[in-house]
Scaffold this active site. Structure first.
Site, PDB file in Angstrom:
ATOM      1  N   SER A 196      52.982 -12.058 -31.394  1.00  0.00           N
ATOM      2  CA  SER A 196      54.501 -13.270 -31.862  1.00  0.00           C
ATOM      3  C   SER A 196      54.818 -14.510 -31.138  1.00  0.00           C
ATOM      4  CB  SER A 196      56.069 -12.326 -31.825  1.00  0.00           C
ATOM      5  OG  SER A 196      56.703 -11.817 -30.730  1.00  0.00           O
TER       6      SER A 196
ATOM      7  N   HIS B  20      54.520  -8.981 -37.644  1.00  0.00           N
ATOM      8  CA  HIS B  20      53.915 -10.396 -37.813  1.00  0.00           C
ATOM      9  C   HIS B  20      52.734 -10.873 -38.851  1.00  0.00           C
ATOM     10  CE1 HIS B  20      57.183 -12.769 -36.233  1.00  0.00           C
ATOM     11  NE2 HIS B  20      57.116 -12.050 -35.140  1.00  0.00           N
TER      12      HIS B  20
ATOM     13  N   LYS C 295      61.032 -10.422 -41.645  1.00  0.00           N
ATOM     14  CA  LYS C 295      60.001 -11.554 -41.529  1.00  0.00           C
ATOM     15  C   LYS C 295      59.946 -12.666 -43.038  1.00  0.00           C
ATOM     16  CE  LYS C 295      59.867 -11.135 -37.067  1.00  0.00           C
ATOM     17  NZ  LYS C 295      60.553  -9.755 -36.264  1.00  0.00           N
TER      18      LYS C 295
END
Length: 391
Positions: free
Chosen positions: A179, A207, A238
């Site tokens: 990340s 991610h 996310k």
């Protein structure tokens, strides 16, 4: 308790004390903070789904039908039909036999890692730059943790060989996308090494979901490794724009986690508004890859433009764009000047990243327009020149 004040003061003196800003509007490409509208370049809202009309509408619909709180842990009275509906949809989306839904991506690692490798005779192999949730999950196991140099396959192979004859289970855990730097795990090579050494493989795709793979199906899909990764851990906070975590894999794995994973046994189930919003997010991703394509286009544009100005953007392979400035004080000052100029982009400093690599981690979204990004580039250039960081 005097140590609390002393340590906080030391953080301030060392430039490590963080300013936590409050959003006064929905999450989006532009947000309101302190009464000002600013361009948002630091959220994980990759696809702009946090405030998507379909996500909001689905949430209202399900709240009217099922209420809000589940009222219990999953194993007592907290499993409701929307939880199972979302688990089925997520498993199908990921190309897995089954999935289990927990409260967050952090909890998904806590549910998986110590449950699969709980004993002192086990071994856990962990990338040196793995996320804090992986590190904490490893600490909950009695198994010793063997760290290998970041994405260094020679070091990993040597560590696996060194512990080949150790008793107990062996488990390797890695982030899919790291990340802070935006680089991607060398998953095909890791899979080969795990298969050769009889090691359980867990990939945290926090991610990668909504970013990599066909229509955002993640890193396993990206590399075509379906059926060869034992556990896909993920977050719904996310790209999905909501909250929650999952572990996906075989049906027997998910059944095992339902019976033994502590976040499933001892913490209440995800709320109905979260579940409903996630259902809508999955449906949007299943229907079209338009948002994923736009995200990548925006990421490539911004990375190219910032690099051309002379900023160090590292070795990111994803839309994550680190602008590495070095010293924490420079990163803090840069962030403050950006905010004054109308851009919300937080400084990332030690211990989140190693000392000497403080940065502004620029996070683009599919919700950003090209005009938004041109404004960002011009502002970064202006602040960089003002601070003497650019020629």
């Amino acid at each position: 308790m005097q140590f609390l004040a002393e340590e906080l003061e030391a953080m301030k003196q060392g430039g490590l004390y963080g300013t936590i800003r409050t959003l006064e509007s929905p999450q989006g490409a532009w947000v309101t903070i302190e009464g000002r509208k600013v361009l948002n370049l630091c959220s994980n809202n990759y696809l702009g789904l946090c405030n998507h009309p379909r996500v909001v509408a689905k949430t209202k619909e399900y709240v009217d039908r099922f209420g809000v709180g589940p009222g219990a842990v999953r194993t007592i009275a907290g499993t409701m039909s929307p939880h199972l509906e979302l688990e089925r949809k997520l498993a199908a989306f990921k190309g897995a036999e089954a999935a289990i839904l927990v409260q967050s991506g952090f909890c998904a690692n806590l549910a998986t890692i110590p449950t699969l490798a709980p004993a002192a005779e086990d071994r856990i192999f962990s990338d040196a730059l793995n996320h804090a949730s992986i590190i904490d999950a490893c600490k909950l196991s009695k198994a010793p943790v063997v760290r290998y140099a970041h994405s260094d396959m020679d070091d990993l192979k040597a560590k696996l060989e060194e512990h080949r004859d150790a008793p107990g289970r062996k488990l390797l855990v890695t982030d899919g996308v790291f990340s802070m730097d935006g680089d991607v795990a060398r998953l095909p090579e890791i899979v080969e090494l795990c298969e050769a050494h009889g090691v359980i493989l867990v990939v945290d795709d926090a991610h990668g979901e909504g970013v990599l793979g066909r229509g955002g199906r993640g890193i396993v899909d990206h590399f075509g490794l379906h059926g060869r990764v034992d556990v896909e851990v993920g977050t719904l906070s996310k790209a999905f724009g909501v909250m929650g975590g999952i572990a996906a894999g075989s049906a027997v794995l998910v059944d095992y986690l339902r019976q033994k994973a502590r976040p499933n046994l001892f913490s209440s189930a995800l709320t109905i508004p979260d579940v409903a919003a996630n259902l809508a997010a999955v449906e949007i991703l299943e229907e079209s890859d338009e948002l994923v394509t736009r995200l990548w286009d925006n990421g490539r544009f911004l990375k190219k433009e910032l690099s051309a100005l002379g900023f160090d953007t590292g070795h990111s392979e994803t839309p994550i764009t680190p602008v590495i400035l070095g010293e924490a004080s420079d990163a803090k000052t840069f962030s403050a000047k950006l905010f004054e100029a109308g851009i919300f982009a937080t400084a990332i400093v030690f211990p989140t990243v190693p000392r000497g690599t403080a940065r502004i981690r620029v996070m683009v979204s599919a919700a950003h327009s090209r005009e938004d990004l041109r404004f960002a580039v011009d502002t970064f250039a202006s602040v960089g020149r003002e601070m003497g960081l650019l020629r």
